[in-house]
Write a protein that holds these residues in place. Structure first.
Motif, short mmCIF file in Angstrom:
data_model
loop_
_atom_site.label_atom_id
_atom_site.label_comp_id
_atom_site.label_asym_id
_atom_site.label_seq_id
_atom_site.Cartn_x
_atom_site.Cartn_y
_atom_site.Cartn_z
N LYS A 179 0.83 -1.21 0.00
CA LYS A 179 0.00 0.00 0.00
C LYS A 179 0.86 1.26 0.00
O LYS A 179 0.44 2.31 -0.48
CB LYS A 179 -0.92 0.00 1.22
CG LYS A 179 -1.89 -1.19 1.29
CD LYS A 179 -2.76 -1.09 2.54
CE LYS A 179 -3.70 -2.29 2.67
NZ LYS A 179 -2.96 -3.53 3.02
N GLN A 448 -3.19 5.15 5.45
CA GLN A 448 -4.00 3.96 5.25
C GLN A 448 -5.24 3.98 6.14
O GLN A 448 -6.34 3.59 5.72
CB GLN A 448 -3.16 2.71 5.50
CG GLN A 448 -2.06 2.54 4.46
CD GLN A 448 -1.14 1.35 4.72
OE1 GLN A 448 -1.54 0.36 5.32
NE2 GLN A 448 0.11 1.44 4.24
N GLY A 451 -7.51 6.70 4.67
CA GLY A 451 -7.89 6.50 3.27
C GLY A 451 -7.52 7.66 2.37
O GLY A 451 -8.25 8.00 1.44
#
Length: 636
Positions: A179, A448, A451
């Motif tokens: 990510k 993360q 978002g």
């Protein structure tokens, strides 16, 4: 939830002298296909980033492609065992001040001997940091790392990095998704391969091929406690109360007479005074041999630098033994496996740290780290000297300086972050890099959780405040600060000084006294100033002339002695611009052409003897005429 492994470092107690073996580092036998975070690089910054991410609950892959068997990179494989500290100069509780950057840096620092340390101690301390985190998978000796990219991002024309393509030690190729990616490779290797824009070396002041020298650190044996005492005595005598050289139980800096050493490879090497760091086995490591013309981002060039250093060092050590009685018994006992590389790429990020940020001790609303080390510019070629540009009290490094342009999902920490080449002379220090890296690990968690992308995070005051709260909870002490404006900022020629400083044409020393705006200039200094501006502005078509032609009628021995007149200063600028005018016509030609303002002319106290500050104001006027090319020098 972040698990803080140590209390904020209020009192550092160093380990006693004890020669301990290296603890073996275990690399993971099998890696996952996907991680929350991949950290590339096992230098101190990479370790701090990985530990921070892991403690924040992120499954982290820490990967290195430099054929290393231990952790710590520059400190443990480059053998740079003396720290350039960033100290709190306002802290009066100790003689030297406490570290500005706390958190993981001070957690590691508390485990080593001091501002110089044994590399085994350092490597083992890094290993313990990594071993303590169950969320870290450590993978060493990969043959290559390439970014995996997808088109599109949160800004026009950007891409998103989604992982790394790894060629493992056995030749196996594995794609690993993540990510977030944190590039801690020191040279921004991942960022560059992904398409992040950057400048090389001193490119931002007009000289792409110029960069600070690299160094091959070497080891001397037979440095017993008695020898160390004699070294300290010799350095104290050399210093003679000037406080320019010194020593303690672990470190020494001095022997400037070594600069009289005549290199065998005189075009590629030069000796500076010795920076000496003790090991725990009656040996020391020396950071002093400067090697030129090496591109630290090129593996073949790095190998050339090591070869050049190994060929020169036997001659260096013979000279040391013959000229310094207290060192007569030392022996050359090896060289570092890797070069100490000071400067390669400087990425372009959402914010570029400038010399004015450092000079003026500026805070930043999105602060993630602090610097206070002097802006130390080492030689870029053998026939010049290094410079101390300024000695800041404290400045902040913003989050935006580790968020690169054009590529999303990526942060870049360490010396290749978004710093101009000159402030990089301070911000490249490892304590700053480890602080930015710890912030990067926490930012990966926050992005993360929320978002949002790193770019969105860096633009949101609300999100940045959350990040800073996280860092404070981790023990980093990222708080706002205010420092009184520097005295020179009140000078009437300060705006001109800023332009000269940003172009790399002014240096103030540790206390800024060397700026000397009230000092008298001379014809040769004006040639240097305008020649430097021509380089920095990158305007060969608009400035086709050679400014040195303006002093052709002055005897060479007098060019640095004569007072600089307004007529001579104007002629120097006009000559650089390619104007065909007489000395008497130069000033009016510059004013009518918009290259020199009436306000600057009227502000000159004595047209027969210009001051340095007055020449800086003329430089500012000249720069302003070049529009976009001058923006980096005028708008800061």
């Amino acid at each position: 939830m972040y698990e803080n492994k140590a209390k904020p470092n209020d009192s550092i107690v160093h380990a006693p002298h004890e020669n301990k073996p290296l603890e073996p580092v275990e690399t993971v036998s099998k890696i996952n296909s996907e991680y929350d975070v991949i950290v590339a690089g096992t230098d101190p910054e990479g370790i701090a980033a990985a530990v921070s991410a892991a403690r924040n609950g992120l499954k982290t892959l820490l990967v290195d492609g430099n054929n290393r068997e231990i952790l710590g990179g520059l400190f443990t494989v480059g053998w740079l065992n003396s720290l350039d500290m960033n100290l709190d100069k306002n802290d009066k509780s100790s003689n030297k001040g406490k570290p500005l950057n706390k958190g993981i840096f001070t957690e590691w620092f508390a485990q080593v001997e001091g501002d110089s340390f044994d590399i085994h101690t350092a490597a083992n301390a890094f290993k313990r940091l990594v071993d303590g985190e169950k969320n870290i998978d450590l993978l060493l000796k990969v043959k290559s790392m390439e970014p995996i990219l997808q088109e599109g991002g949160d800004s026009a024309g950007s891409k998103t990095i989604t992982g790394l393509k790894l060629v493992l030690e056995d030749g196996t190729v594995q794609e690993v998704k993540a990510k977030s990616i944190i590039d801690a490779t020191q040279d921004a290797d991942i960022a560059a391969a992904a398409g992040v824009p950057y400048t090389l070396g001193r490119e931002d002041i007009g000289n792409k091929d110029s960069r600070m020298a690299v160094t091959l650190v070497f080891r001397l044996s037979n440095v017993t406690d008695d020898v160390w005492k004699n070294i300290r005595k010799a350095i104290k005598i050399e210093d003679n109360g000037k406080n320019e050289h010194g020593s303690n139980e672990q470190s020494a800096w001095g022997y400037n007479k070594l600069q009289t050493y005549q290199p065998v490879n005189e075009k590629r090497t030069k000796m500076r005074g010795l920076n000496i760091g003790r090991l725990n086995d009656d040996s020391v490591l020396i950071n002093a041999l400067q090697i030129f013309g090496i591109d630290g981002s090129d593996p073949a060039s790095r190998e050339e630098g090591i070869r050049i250093g190994k060929e020169e060092l036997p001659h260096v050590v013979d000279y040391i033994k013959a000229n310094f009685p207290e060192l007569a018994g030392v022996e050359l006992d090896g060289t570092a496996p890797e070069l100490y590389i000071r400067e390669t790429r400087h990425i372009q990020g959402e914010y570029r740290l400038s010399m004015i940020d450092v000079l003026e001790n500026r805070d930043q609303w999105d602060r993630i780290a602090f610097g206070s080390y002097a802006v130390d510019i080492q030689r870029t070629k053998p026939d010049e000297w290094g410079d101390i540009i300024t000695g800041p009290i404290q400045y902040a490094v913003p989050l935006r300086s580790i968020v690169p342009l054009k590529v999303d999902g990526l942060l870049v920490v360490g010396r290749a972050a978004s710093f101009d080449t000159l402030p990089h002379g301070s911000a490249r220090t490892v304590p700053v890099g480890m602080a930015t890296a710890e912030a990067a690990g926490a930012a990966a968690k926050l992005s993360q959780t929320e978002g949002i992308t790193f770019r969105q995070l860096s633009a949101s005051k609300e999100a940045v405040a959350k990040l800073q709260n996280m860092l404070n909870e981790q023990g980093m002490d990222i708080k706002p600060f205010t420092i009184e404006p520097i005295a020179i900022s009140k000078h009437k020629h300060y705006t001109g000084l800023k332009v000269a400083l940003l172009m790399g044409l002014a240096k103030g020393g540790y206390t800024n006294k060397n700026f000397n705006l009230e000092g008298e200039s001379n014809p040769q200094a004006m040639v240097y100033l305008i020649g430097g501006a021509k380089t920095a502005l990158g305007q060969p078509a608009a400035m086709p002339g050679d400014p040195s032609a303006a002093v052709a009628a002055i005897p060479e021995a007098e060019r640095s002695k004569q007072k600089l007149t307004l007529e001579q200063a104007s002629l120097t600028i006009a000559t650089a611009l390619g104007m065909k005018v007489s000395p008497a016509e130069a000033q009016s030609a510059l004013v009518s052409g918009g290259f020199l303002s009436e306000a600057t002319v009227n502000g000159i106290d004595d047209p027969t003897a210009l001051k340095i500050g007055e020449t800086h104001m003329m430089l500012k006027d000249l720069a302003q005429t070049f529009g976009a090319a001058a923006d980096p020098y005028i708008s800061r």
